[in-house]
Design an enzyme around this catalytic site. Structure first.
Site, PDB file in Angstrom:
ATOM      1  N   GLY A  68       3.155   1.219  -4.561  1.00  0.00           N
ATOM      2  CA  GLY A  68       1.717   1.411  -4.429  1.00  0.00           C
ATOM      3  C   GLY A  68       1.137   0.952  -3.109  1.00  0.00           C
TER       4      GLY A  68
ATOM      5  N   ARG B 203      10.356 -16.575  -5.368  1.00  0.00           N
ATOM      6  CA  ARG B 203      11.695 -16.191  -5.837  1.00  0.00           C
ATOM      7  C   ARG B 203      12.591 -16.026  -4.620  1.00  0.00           C
ATOM      8  NH1 ARG B 203      11.903 -11.293  -3.706  1.00  0.00           N
ATOM      9  NH2 ARG B 203      10.094  -9.915  -3.777  1.00  0.00           N
TER      10      ARG B 203
ATOM     11  N   GLY C  22       1.661  -6.246  -7.255  1.00  0.00           N
ATOM     12  CA  GLY C  22       2.776  -5.324  -7.104  1.00  0.00           C
ATOM     13  C   GLY C  22       4.040  -5.988  -6.593  1.00  0.00           C
ATOM     14  N   SER C  23       5.110  -5.186  -6.515  1.00  0.00           N
ATOM     15  CA  SER C  23       6.411  -5.668  -6.065  1.00  0.00           C
ATOM     16  C   SER C  23       7.190  -4.503  -5.486  1.00  0.00           C
ATOM     17  CB  SER C  23       7.178  -6.285  -7.239  1.00  0.00           C
ATOM     18  OG  SER C  23       8.474  -6.675  -6.851  1.00  0.00           O
ATOM     19  N   GLY C  24       8.088  -4.793  -4.534  1.00  0.00           N
ATOM     20  CA  GLY C  24       8.962  -3.761  -4.007  1.00  0.00           C
ATOM     21  C   GLY C  24       8.257  -2.658  -3.261  1.00  0.00           C
ATOM     22  N   SER C  25       7.092  -2.953  -2.685  1.00  0.00           N
ATOM     23  CA  SER C  25       6.284  -1.982  -1.931  1.00  0.00           C
ATOM     24  C   SER C  25       5.712  -0.874  -2.806  1.00  0.00           C
ATOM     25  CB  SER C  25       7.094  -1.353  -0.777  1.00  0.00           C
ATOM     26  OG  SER C  25       7.529  -2.336   0.136  1.00  0.00           O
TER      27      SER C  25
END
Length: 410
Positions: free
Chosen positions: A159, A282, A154-157
């Site tokens: 889930g 990143r 995942g990414s960006g919190s």
């Protein structure tokens, strides 16, 4: 002929647009390879050349590059989801870039945790599960809880949730295990990471060109979600703690084979000291590069560009000492945006560098409990971090979000 920098997708705002502008300042022609140009408002505003292709296919990316008229001198991406395809493409073209296998390992949070553990880097206890029937056994291995449950890629919190008991773990893990695609419509592997919850303040360490640029203090919204509501740079803490955070971040990127590459390492300070929550191969998002530039004069975007071109990272300017903070405006509830009041008043406050609202009236708002809840931001600068943070908090309080629901404004 003009040398070309290829972007494999990007953030739809923020770092993606900034990298395009940095490339042009360097005399390069940026070209965006993407599947859906309509995601990128800045493409139209900045007249960015676009090639529509299947950005999930290495062969399609390679063919798209071969059709470009000008020589390609670098490949990059600012999006979590496309760092690996960009690295693979760079490798096939013989251009600088991170090891695709190292990026893939880093992107899988379960694999990343196992590698860091084997290298002696302090991380929370965790177990990866791929079937709902295995969740209870994994939970028992971790102890009494509470537990952090999140997708393995995942990414960006998105889930991510704190679960207090067995029933809550199962209720949250079940839908995550059933998901076949993420918020960008990309196929995702089946799996969730159950992780020990580490209470305490959260920080991130920003690295570029093989060096630590600084430490950011992070602000989070109310549990059980983990929405990032603001950042302060540079973080203020005991010098020994700051040193331990830096050392932990360097050890983590080295263990993952990403030494010398741009990285954003998130850590928490628990009862036993700093632990690495996750390593992102990143630059930081959330306007952190903008904070670093305003506070210290270090341009992380130029550093990312230099890494993509195989050039030395520009030296840090001498004598630049200040601080910056950002606070995010969150959607107060699901509904339709009627407007945001107070933006002009906020912009006139001392220290306010920028007030931004990223959505327009009439936009449907949905509370997700992740980065998608952020609809705007205020950014401030000052001589010291405490002042910058206080100014950002004050400016944010000036803003009022109006929404409509059932025909009523609230």
């Amino acid at each position: 002929m003009t040398a070309t920098l290829v972007l494999v997708e990007s953030n739809t705002t923020g770092n993606g647009r900034a990298l395009v502008r940095a490339a042009r300042r360097a005399g390069l022609r940026p070209v965006l390879l993407c599947a859906r140009p309509d995601r990128y408002d800045y493409v139209r505003a900045d007249d960015v050349p676009v090639v529509v292709t299947d950005t999930g296919s290495p062969e399609a990316l390679l063919e798209a590059v071969r059709l470009l008229r000008d020589p390609v001198v670098g490949v990059a991406s600012t999006s979590d989801h496309y760092i690996e395809p960009a690295a693979t493409l760079a490798g096939r073209l013989g251009l600088p870039g991170p090891d695709p296998q190292a990026v893939a390992m880093c992107r899988d949070k379960g694999r990343q945790r196992r590698v860091l553990t084997a290298a002696g880097v302090a991380v929370p206890k965790g177990v990866t599960v791929t079937e709902l029937s295995c969740v209870d056994a994994a939970r028992r291995r971790l102890g009494t809880g509470p537990f952090l449950v999140k997708p393995v890629t995942g990414s960006g919190s998105v889930g991510v949730r704190l679960c207090s008991d067995a029933d809550e773990v199962r209720r949250h893990a079940g839908p995550l295990l059933a998901e076949a695609v993420n918020e960008r419509g990309l196929a995702v592997p089946t799996g969730v990471l159950l992780q020990e919850y580490v209470p305490g303040p959260e920080f991130s360490v920003e690295l570029v060109g093989g060096r630590v640029v600084g430490v950011t203090a992070k602000h989070l919204g109310a549990l059980p979600r983990f929405v990032e509501t603001g950042h302060d740079f540079p973080a203020v803490a005991d010098p020994d703690l700051l040193g331990a955070l830096r050392a932990g971040a360097v050890a983590a990127v080295t263990a993952l084979g990403l030494a010398g590459r741009p990285a954003h390492v998130e850590l928490r300070v628990g009862p036993a000291g700093p632990v690495v929550i996750e390593v992102n191969p990143r630059l930081a998002g959330g306007h952190i590069p903008e904070l670093v530039l305003a506070a210290r004069g270090v341009d992380l975007i130029d550093g990312l560009l230099a890494a993509a071109l195989g050039r030395p990272v520009p030296p840090r300017p001498a004598g630049v000492a200040g601080a910056a903070a950002v606070r995010f405006l969150l959607a107060p509830a699901s509904g339709v945006l009627a407007g945001v009041d107070g933006t002009a008043d906020a912009a006139r406050l001392p220290g306010v560098r920028r007030v931004e609202v990223g959505v327009v009236a009439g936009t449907p708002l949905t509370r997700h409990g992740d980065f998608r809840d952020r609809i705007g931001s205020v950014l401030t600068t000052a001589r010291d971090t405490a002042t910058a943070a206080a100014l950002a908090d004050r400016a944010l309080r000036t803003l009022t979000v109006r929404t409509t629901a059932d025909g009523r404004t609230r």
